[in-house]
Design a protein around this motif. Structure first.
Motif, PDB file in Angstrom:
ATOM      1  N   GLY A 216       0.656  -1.269   0.106  1.00  0.00           N
ATOM      2  CA  GLY A 216       0.168   0.014  -0.095  1.00  0.00           C
ATOM      3  C   GLY A 216       0.893   1.453  -0.022  1.00  0.00           C
ATOM      4  N   PRO A 217       0.212   2.541  -0.256  1.00  0.00           N
ATOM      5  CA  PRO A 217       0.856   3.778  -0.300  1.00  0.00           C
ATOM      6  C   PRO A 217       1.458   4.152   1.060  1.00  0.00           C
ATOM      7  CG  PRO A 217      -1.533   4.216  -0.085  1.00  0.00           C
ATOM      8  CD  PRO A 217      -1.291   2.572  -0.089  1.00  0.00           C
ATOM      9  N   VAL A 218       2.522   5.006   0.811  1.00  0.00           N
ATOM     10  CA  VAL A 218       3.415   5.666   2.289  1.00  0.00           C
ATOM     11  C   VAL A 218       2.936   7.137   2.289  1.00  0.00           C
ATOM     12  CG1 VAL A 218       4.790   3.717   2.508  1.00  0.00           C
ATOM     13  CG2 VAL A 218       5.332   5.444   1.115  1.00  0.00           C
ATOM     14  N   MET A 219       2.327   7.616   1.003  1.00  0.00           N
ATOM     15  CA  MET A 219       2.177   9.232   1.123  1.00  0.00           C
ATOM     16  C   MET A 219       1.003   9.303   0.265  1.00  0.00           C
ATOM     17  SD  MET A 219       4.838  12.281   0.486  1.00  0.00           S
ATOM     18  CE  MET A 219       4.188  13.853   0.632  1.00  0.00           C
ATOM     19  N   ALA A 220       0.158  10.278   0.503  1.00  0.00           N
ATOM     20  CA  ALA A 220      -0.860  10.785  -0.072  1.00  0.00           C
ATOM     21  C   ALA A 220      -1.089  12.330  -0.491  1.00  0.00           C
ATOM     22  CB  ALA A 220      -2.278  10.224   0.524  1.00  0.00           C
ATOM     23  N   PHE A 221      -1.288  12.907  -1.369  1.00  0.00           N
ATOM     24  CA  PHE A 221      -1.613  14.305  -1.741  1.00  0.00           C
ATOM     25  C   PHE A 221      -3.122  14.141  -1.798  1.00  0.00           C
ATOM     26  CE2 PHE A 221       2.594  13.465  -3.299  1.00  0.00           C
ATOM     27  CZ  PHE A 221       3.456  14.635  -2.647  1.00  0.00           C
ATOM     28  N   ILE A 222      -3.743  15.035  -0.887  1.00  0.00           N
ATOM     29  CA  ILE A 222      -5.078  15.090  -0.648  1.00  0.00           C
ATOM     30  C   ILE A 222      -5.588  16.515  -0.997  1.00  0.00           C
ATOM     31  CG2 ILE A 222      -6.763  14.329   0.711  1.00  0.00           C
ATOM     32  CD1 ILE A 222      -4.240  13.280   2.551  1.00  0.00           C
ATOM     33  N   ARG A 223      -6.812  16.503  -1.857  1.00  0.00           N
ATOM     34  CA  ARG A 223      -7.662  17.575  -2.174  1.00  0.00           C
ATOM     35  C   ARG A 223      -9.057  17.854  -1.704  1.00  0.00           C
ATOM     36  NH1 ARG A 223      -7.995  14.588  -6.676  1.00  0.00           N
ATOM     37  NH2 ARG A 223      -9.835  14.878  -7.917  1.00  0.00           N
ATOM     38  N   CYS A 224      -9.503  19.030  -1.542  1.00  0.00           N
ATOM     39  CA  CYS A 224     -10.812  18.981  -1.224  1.00  0.00           C
ATOM     40  C   CYS A 224     -11.754  18.780  -2.265  1.00  0.00           C
ATOM     41  CB  CYS A 224     -11.207  20.706  -0.628  1.00  0.00           C
ATOM     42  SG  CYS A 224     -10.263  21.044   0.702  1.00  0.00           S
ATOM     43  N   ASP A 225     -12.712  18.108  -1.799  1.00  0.00           N
ATOM     44  CA  ASP A 225     -13.960  17.752  -3.084  1.00  0.00           C
ATOM     45  C   ASP A 225     -14.950  18.861  -3.140  1.00  0.00           C
ATOM     46  OD1 ASP A 225     -15.608  16.427  -4.548  1.00  0.00           O
ATOM     47  OD2 ASP A 225     -16.013  14.807  -3.610  1.00  0.00           O
ATOM     48  N   ARG A 226     -15.080  19.723  -4.135  1.00  0.00           N
ATOM     49  CA  ARG A 226     -15.993  20.681  -4.385  1.00  0.00           C
ATOM     50  C   ARG A 226     -16.616  20.470  -5.858  1.00  0.00           C
ATOM     51  NH1 ARG A 226     -14.353  26.692  -2.640  1.00  0.00           N
ATOM     52  NH2 ARG A 226     -16.514  26.853  -2.968  1.00  0.00           N
ATOM     53  N   GLY A 227     -16.699  19.131  -5.867  1.00  0.00           N
ATOM     54  CA  GLY A 227     -17.661  18.555  -7.213  1.00  0.00           C
ATOM     55  C   GLY A 227     -16.755  19.316  -8.536  1.00  0.00           C
ATOM     56  N   ARG A 228     -17.624  19.984  -9.429  1.00  0.00           N
ATOM     57  CA  ARG A 228     -16.912  20.649 -10.437  1.00  0.00           C
ATOM     58  C   ARG A 228     -16.104  21.709 -10.368  1.00  0.00           C
ATOM     59  NH1 ARG A 228     -16.335  16.906 -13.690  1.00  0.00           N
ATOM     60  NH2 ARG A 228     -15.969  18.174 -15.504  1.00  0.00           N
ATOM     61  N   THR A 229     -16.050  22.374  -9.045  1.00  0.00           N
ATOM     62  CA  THR A 229     -15.163  23.513  -8.806  1.00  0.00           C
ATOM     63  C   THR A 229     -13.898  22.915  -8.579  1.00  0.00           C
ATOM     64  OG1 THR A 229     -16.978  24.695  -7.663  1.00  0.00           O
ATOM     65  CG2 THR A 229     -14.882  25.501  -7.344  1.00  0.00           C
ATOM     66  N   PRO A 230     -12.712  23.318  -9.373  1.00  0.00           N
ATOM     67  CA  PRO A 230     -11.543  22.979  -9.046  1.00  0.00           C
ATOM     68  C   PRO A 230     -10.742  23.512  -7.679  1.00  0.00           C
ATOM     69  CG  PRO A 230     -11.837  24.065 -11.357  1.00  0.00           C
ATOM     70  CD  PRO A 230     -12.975  24.279 -10.472  1.00  0.00           C
ATOM     71  N   THR A 231      -9.889  22.699  -7.184  1.00  0.00           N
ATOM     72  CA  THR A 231      -9.310  22.914  -5.920  1.00  0.00           C
ATOM     73  C   THR A 231      -7.844  22.675  -6.124  1.00  0.00           C
ATOM     74  OG1 THR A 231      -9.631  20.597  -4.826  1.00  0.00           O
ATOM     75  CG2 THR A 231     -11.487  22.461  -4.526  1.00  0.00           C
ATOM     76  N   ASP A 232      -7.127  23.204  -5.215  1.00  0.00           N
ATOM     77  CA  ASP A 232      -5.514  22.727  -5.318  1.00  0.00           C
ATOM     78  C   ASP A 232      -5.224  21.316  -5.270  1.00  0.00           C
ATOM     79  OD1 ASP A 232      -4.794  25.359  -5.109  1.00  0.00           O
ATOM     80  OD2 ASP A 232      -4.590  25.538  -2.774  1.00  0.00           O
ATOM     81  N   HIS A 233      -4.494  20.995  -5.868  1.00  0.00           N
ATOM     82  CA  HIS A 233      -3.865  19.561  -6.068  1.00  0.00           C
ATOM     83  C   HIS A 233      -3.802  18.728  -4.555  1.00  0.00           C
ATOM     84  CE1 HIS A 233      -0.789  16.216  -6.076  1.00  0.00           C
ATOM     85  NE2 HIS A 233      -1.114  16.033  -7.106  1.00  0.00           N
ATOM     86  N   HIS A 234      -3.324  19.442  -3.646  1.00  0.00           N
ATOM     87  CA  HIS A 234      -3.361  19.235  -2.428  1.00  0.00           C
ATOM     88  C   HIS A 234      -3.598  20.262  -1.337  1.00  0.00           C
ATOM     89  CE1 HIS A 234       0.901  19.250  -3.127  1.00  0.00           C
ATOM     90  NE2 HIS A 234       1.162  19.659  -1.927  1.00  0.00           N
ATOM     91  N   THR A 235      -4.513  20.153  -0.473  1.00  0.00           N
ATOM     92  CA  THR A 235      -4.409  20.961   0.929  1.00  0.00           C
ATOM     93  C   THR A 235      -4.003  20.357   1.934  1.00  0.00           C
ATOM     94  OG1 THR A 235      -6.769  21.942  -0.065  1.00  0.00           O
ATOM     95  CG2 THR A 235      -6.522  22.114   2.145  1.00  0.00           C
ATOM     96  N   LEU A 236      -3.755  19.084   1.956  1.00  0.00           N
ATOM     97  CA  LEU A 236      -3.317  18.291   2.926  1.00  0.00           C
ATOM     98  C   LEU A 236      -2.501  17.274   2.478  1.00  0.00           C
ATOM     99  CD1 LEU A 236      -3.028  17.099   5.988  1.00  0.00           C
ATOM    100  CD2 LEU A 236      -5.109  15.862   5.400  1.00  0.00           C
TER     101      LEU A 236
END
Length: 374
Positions: A216-236
């Motif tokens: 399994g993975p050891v790192m994740a780049f995680i973004r906000c889910d705002r549907g069709r509104t684009p968000t930063d590649h990762h906020t966390l």
């Protein structure tokens, strides 16, 4: 000669049965990072660096310092007077106050009022690594500040700047907003799933140790889910490691010239660059990393990726050379292996983690050491 970046880009997708990168039915879907909270013993020293880094001061009292960018909204960073330097935790912005009630009911917490100078309310949660996580709504919005006008560029055959020289000032790199925070945890899978299930975040990219993808993975780049509104590649972003700790936080500036000239300003005042300037692979940001006087790693970034909810996670092996498309090699300081207090602390953390029941075992340690050597 083989290109060192071949096969590292995240356009590769998941294999059958791998982590989907999102929860089926999250409790809420947060909209953004609101701010980060720290304690530091010397607020005068913290303010001096913050102004040189490019923050404006939103509030200063004997015991508290609030730092902001030029965008309208909440402050980016809250620093309180404390006996030692430490990261207290992130705050995420909820879609509305009703989400706070849903979170409180699901996690057994309570909705409480924030101080009057911030306004609004919060639900204070604790993630599986023990970090306090705030979700806030209804906070006061600071008015936007004047931001430097973008430079006019001549690109190739497009040359709108005629009879005019380019003279970006060597000045603090005006911060526009908070972008993301990166955390390390000994309980990666549990902590990752907690954020996806409670805050509705979704994974943009997974990294795994070479030869250990089946674990399994050891790192994740995680973004906000705002549907069709684009968000930063990762906020966390979150990585498996031998201790539960803050890694770095990142703040957006207007462009490469602002970032580079701001870096020269910091160097002129004796501050220490950790790594940069370069361009990342996951997220594509142009980056420049600095150590503040308390040892915290902070990043200027510009030109980052924006994704909507349609994109599925990418998968790539974790390597030091895979951290950037161009730029200098990742430094020992950035990787946490520079001889000194930081590396000694990490060695002690490794010894402690291997004695405990968590996800950081000898097999994972071998994978991490290969990353540092890659």
């Amino acid at each position: 000669m083989k290109d060192a970046h071949t096969g590292l880009h995240s356009e590769q997708g998941a294999l059958a049965g791998e982590h989907p990168g999102r929860a089926i039915s999250p409790v809420v879907k947060v909209h953004d990072l609101a701010w980060l909270e720290f304690e530091k013993p010397d607020l005068d020293r913290a303010e001096l660096f913050a102004r040189a880094f490019g923050f404006a001061v939103a509030l200063r009292t004997a015991g508290e310092l609030h730092l902001r960018g030029t965008r309208a909204g909440a402050p980016c960073v809250l620093i309180r007077q404390g006996s030692r330097s430490r990261f207290l935790g992130p705050a995420f912005r909820a879609a509305d106050r009703a989400d706070l009630t849903r979170l409180a009911d699901a996690a057994g917490g309570a909705v409480t009022d924030l101080p009057d100078h911030l306004g609004g309310q919060t639900v204070d949660l604790t993630d599986p690594s023990g970090l306090r996580v705030r979700v806030v709504a209804g906070t006061h919005d600071l008015a936007a500040l004047t931001s430097p006008a973008p430079l006019v560029h001549n690109f190739g055959d497009e040359a709108p700047r005629i009879n005019a020289a380019q003279r970006p000032p060597r000045a603090p790199a005006t911060v526009q907003r908070a972008g993301h925070v990166v955390l390390q945890t000994t309980r990666f899978r549990r902590t990752l799933d907690w954020y996806l299930e409670h805050l509705g975040l979704i994974v943009s990219d997974f990294l795994y140790y070479a030869g250990q993808r089946e674990r399994g993975p050891v790192m994740a780049f995680i973004r906000c889910d705002r549907g069709r509104t684009p968000t930063d590649h990762h906020t966390l972003a979150m990585a498996l490691g031998p201790s539960d700790r803050y890694v770095h936080s990142a703040y957006q500036v207007a462009d490469l010239d602002v970032l580079a000239a701001g870096g020269e300003y910091l160097l002129d005042r004796g501050y220490r660059r950790s790594w940069g300037i370069g361009r990342h692979i996951q997220g594509s940001q142009i980056f420049d990393y600095w150590r503040d006087p308390d040892g915290f790693l902070v990043e200027h970034f510009t030109d980052g990726d924006l994704f909507d909810s349609a994109l599925e996670p990418g998968w790539a092996p974790m390597t030091a050379s895979g951290l950037a498309q161009w730029g200098p090699p990742a430094t020992k300081d950035f990787l946490g292996v520079k001889p000194g207090r930081q590396s000694i602390t990490e060695l002690r953390a490794i010894a402690g983690a291997l004695r405990e029941d968590n996800e950081f075992d000898l097999h994972r340690l071998r994978g991490l050491l290969k990353v540092a050597a890659s």
